[in-house]
Scaffold this motif. Structure first.
Motif, PDB file in Angstrom:
ATOM      1  N   SER A   1      19.395  -2.999  27.116  1.00 14.93           N
ATOM      2  CA  SER A   1      18.333  -2.021  26.877  1.00 14.93           C
ATOM      3  C   SER A   1      17.775  -2.231  25.482  1.00 14.93           C
ATOM      4  N   ASP A   2      16.462  -2.293  25.368  1.00 15.37           N
ATOM      5  CA  ASP A   2      15.927  -2.475  24.031  1.00 15.37           C
ATOM      6  C   ASP A   2      14.779  -1.513  23.757  1.00 15.37           C
ATOM      7  N   TYR A   3      14.640  -1.185  22.485  1.00 15.69           N
ATOM      8  CA  TYR A   3      13.680  -0.208  22.014  1.00 15.69           C
ATOM      9  C   TYR A   3      13.022  -0.787  20.771  1.00 15.69           C
ATOM     10  N   THR A   4      11.695  -0.718  20.715  1.00 17.30           N
ATOM     11  CA  THR A   4      10.971  -1.306  19.594  1.00 17.30           C
ATOM     12  C   THR A   4      10.004  -0.293  19.008  1.00 17.30           C
ATOM     13  N   SER A   5       9.926  -0.298  17.693  1.00 20.53           N
ATOM     14  CA  SER A   5       8.966   0.524  16.971  1.00 20.53           C
ATOM     15  C   SER A   5       8.292  -0.355  15.935  1.00 20.53           C
ATOM     16  N   ALA A   6       6.972  -0.315  15.878  1.00 23.68           N
ATOM     17  CA  ALA A   6       6.219  -1.035  14.850  1.00 23.68           C
ATOM     18  C   ALA A   6       5.275  -0.039  14.181  1.00 23.68           C
ATOM     19  N   THR A   7       5.253  -0.062  12.867  1.00 20.91           N
ATOM     20  CA  THR A   7       4.477   0.914  12.115  1.00 20.91           C
ATOM     21  C   THR A   7       3.656   0.227  11.039  1.00 20.91           C
ATOM     22  N   ARG A   8       2.398   0.619  10.938  1.00 19.14           N
ATOM     23  CA  ARG A   8       1.503   0.094   9.895  1.00 19.14           C
ATOM     24  C   ARG A   8       1.378   1.144   8.804  1.00 19.14           C
ATOM     25  N   VAL A   9       1.414   0.724   7.542  1.00 17.58           N
ATOM     26  CA  VAL A   9       1.341   1.646   6.416  1.00 17.58           C
ATOM     27  C   VAL A   9       0.194   1.226   5.507  1.00 17.58           C
ATOM     28  N   GLU A  10      -0.819   2.077   5.404  1.00 13.45           N
ATOM     29  CA  GLU A  10      -1.929   1.833   4.476  1.00 13.45           C
ATOM     30  C   GLU A  10      -1.495   2.314   3.096  1.00 13.45           C
ATOM     31  N   GLY A  11      -1.825   1.560   2.067  1.00 19.48           N
ATOM     32  CA  GLY A  11      -1.462   1.952   0.702  1.00 19.48           C
ATOM     33  C   GLY A  11      -0.019   1.653   0.359  1.00 19.48           C
ATOM     34  N   ALA A  12       0.550   0.677   1.013  1.00 20.44           N
ATOM     35  CA  ALA A  12       1.946   0.291   0.740  1.00 20.44           C
ATOM     36  C   ALA A  12       2.049  -0.333  -0.649  1.00 20.44           C
ATOM     37  N   LEU A  13       3.254  -0.366  -1.178  1.00 17.51           N
ATOM     38  CA  LEU A  13       3.476  -0.901  -2.517  1.00 17.51           C
ATOM     39  C   LEU A  13       3.940  -2.349  -2.529  1.00 17.51           C
ATOM     40  N   SER A  14       4.783  -2.724  -1.557  1.00 18.15           N
ATOM     41  CA  SER A  14       5.353  -4.074  -1.598  1.00 18.15           C
ATOM     42  C   SER A  14       6.053  -4.406  -0.287  1.00 18.15           C
ATOM     43  N   SER A  15       6.420  -5.660  -0.144  1.00 17.20           N
ATOM     44  CA  SER A  15       7.212  -6.102   0.999  1.00 17.20           C
ATOM     45  C   SER A  15       8.600  -5.455   0.957  1.00 17.20           C
ATOM     46  N   PHE A  16       9.153  -5.324  -0.235  1.00 19.20           N
ATOM     47  CA  PHE A  16      10.456  -4.688  -0.414  1.00 19.20           C
ATOM     48  C   PHE A  16      10.444  -3.265   0.144  1.00 19.20           C
ATOM     49  N   GLU A  17       9.368  -2.516  -0.147  1.00 20.10           N
ATOM     50  CA  GLU A  17       9.237  -1.162   0.388  1.00 20.10           C
ATOM     51  C   GLU A  17       9.235  -1.186   1.912  1.00 20.10           C
TER      52      GLU A  17
ATOM     53  N   VAL B   1       0.641  -7.153   2.680  1.00 17.57           N
ATOM     54  CA  VAL B   1      -0.493  -7.978   2.277  1.00 17.57           C
ATOM     55  C   VAL B   1      -1.068  -7.360   0.999  1.00 17.57           C
ATOM     56  N   GLU B   2      -0.876  -8.049  -0.115  1.00 19.60           N
ATOM     57  CA  GLU B   2      -1.275  -7.503  -1.407  1.00 19.60           C
ATOM     58  C   GLU B   2      -2.778  -7.226  -1.488  1.00 19.60           C
ATOM     59  N   LYS B   3      -3.578  -8.121  -0.942  1.00 15.84           N
ATOM     60  CA  LYS B   3      -5.040  -7.994  -1.025  1.00 15.84           C
ATOM     61  C   LYS B   3      -5.541  -6.682  -0.414  1.00 15.84           C
ATOM     62  N   THR B   4      -4.963  -6.280   0.695  1.00 16.85           N
ATOM     63  CA  THR B   4      -5.397  -5.062   1.380  1.00 16.85           C
ATOM     64  C   THR B   4      -4.517  -3.855   1.075  1.00 16.85           C
ATOM     65  N   GLN B   5      -3.399  -4.070   0.374  1.00 16.24           N
ATOM     66  CA  GLN B   5      -2.436  -3.008   0.096  1.00 16.24           C
ATOM     67  C   GLN B   5      -1.957  -2.343   1.387  1.00 16.24           C
ATOM     68  N   ALA B   6      -1.829  -3.146   2.428  1.00 16.51           N
ATOM     69  CA  ALA B   6      -1.336  -2.652   3.713  1.00 16.51           C
ATOM     70  C   ALA B   6      -0.014  -3.336   4.024  1.00 16.51           C
ATOM     71  N   GLY B   7       0.851  -2.612   4.636  1.00 12.94           N
ATOM     72  CA  GLY B   7       2.129  -3.176   5.037  1.00 12.94           C
ATOM     73  C   GLY B   7       2.461  -2.744   6.445  1.00 12.94           C
ATOM     74  N   SER B   8       3.520  -3.312   6.961  1.00 12.20           N
ATOM     75  CA  SER B   8       4.002  -2.900   8.272  1.00 12.20           C
ATOM     76  C   SER B   8       5.492  -3.175   8.337  1.00 12.20           C
ATOM     77  N   PHE B   9       6.137  -2.475   9.245  1.00 10.94           N
ATOM     78  CA  PHE B   9       7.556  -2.731   9.467  1.00 10.94           C
ATOM     79  C   PHE B   9       7.866  -2.517  10.935  1.00 10.94           C
ATOM     80  N   ALA B  10       8.920  -3.175  11.379  1.00 11.17           N
ATOM     81  CA  ALA B  10       9.315  -3.082  12.785  1.00 11.17           C
ATOM     82  C   ALA B  10      10.818  -2.915  12.891  1.00 11.17           C
ATOM     83  N   VAL B  11      11.208  -2.227  13.929  1.00  9.75           N
ATOM     84  CA  VAL B  11      12.616  -2.020  14.255  1.00  9.75           C
ATOM     85  C   VAL B  11      12.789  -2.371  15.727  1.00  9.75           C
ATOM     86  N   HIS B  12      13.779  -3.181  16.006  1.00  9.47           N
ATOM     87  CA  HIS B  12      14.094  -3.534  17.385  1.00  9.47           C
ATOM     88  C   HIS B  12      15.578  -3.229  17.595  1.00  9.47           C
ATOM     89  N   ILE B  13      15.886  -2.365  18.544  1.00 10.93           N
ATOM     90  CA  ILE B  13      17.266  -1.940  18.807  1.00 10.93           C
ATOM     91  C   ILE B  13      17.665  -2.411  20.194  1.00 10.93           C
TER      92      ILE B  13
END
Length: 159
Positions: A71-87, A53-65
């Motif tokens: 059997s499944d495993y999920t991780s979700a992480t929020r990143v303050e001060g992110a640069l872009s969706s690509f990152e 989200v450009e306005k807040t400079q916050a991003g997040s990413f998730a991994v689902h295995i």
């Protein structure tokens, strides 16, 4: 709020990284995963996604295995001060790769063709637009992929 903290693999991460419930991320996100992967003969399917989200400079990413289709495993992480969706897309892929032993075949599915293209370009040392700002992250991803190649295991990316 930005501060420096050391992630579980020993790297220093900036900016401040929080997990899905706001706790600092200092431990492996998927501790049960190692137990599930004792045997090499596993069917491992990974889904990754990232957002920004450009306005807040916050991003997040998730991994689902998914292991062996059940059997499944999920991780979700929020990143303050992110640069872009690509990152965030690259961080999701990196998080998935470092969570798994390099000796296992994997199939990784992402919705980011640009991330796959940048990784492939970095593996072959071709230049790609926007890669310079993410050089360190791409080097880490390629390092894991090279280890996987040395183990002669299959790493399949799907867009």
């Amino acid at each position: 709020l930005q501060k420096e903290l050391t992630a579980y693999d020993g790297e220093t991460l900036k900016p401040h990284i929080l997990d899905e419930i706001g706790q600092e991320r200092t431990k492996p996100r998927m501790p049960r995963l190692a137990e599930a992967l004792k045997d090499k003969d596993r069917n491992i399917l990974i889904f990754t996604d990232g957002g920004f989200v450009e306005k807040t400079q916050a991003g997040s990413f998730a991994v689902h295995i998914i292991v062996d289709g059940k059997s499944d495993y999920t991780s979700a992480t929020r990143v303050e001060g992110a640069l872009s969706s690509f990152e965030m897309e690259l961080r999701a892929i990196y998080d998935a790769l470092r969570a798994l032993p390099t000796s296992l075949d994997i199939h990784l599915v992402t919705d980011s063709k640009s991330a796959i293209d940048a990784i492939e370009a970095k593996k072959t040392e071709n230049k790609v637009n926007q890669v310079a700002r993410y050089e360190a992250l791409l080097k880490k991803i390629v390092s894991i992929l090279k280890k996987r190649d040395e183990e002669m295991v299959n790493t399949k990316f799907t867009f």
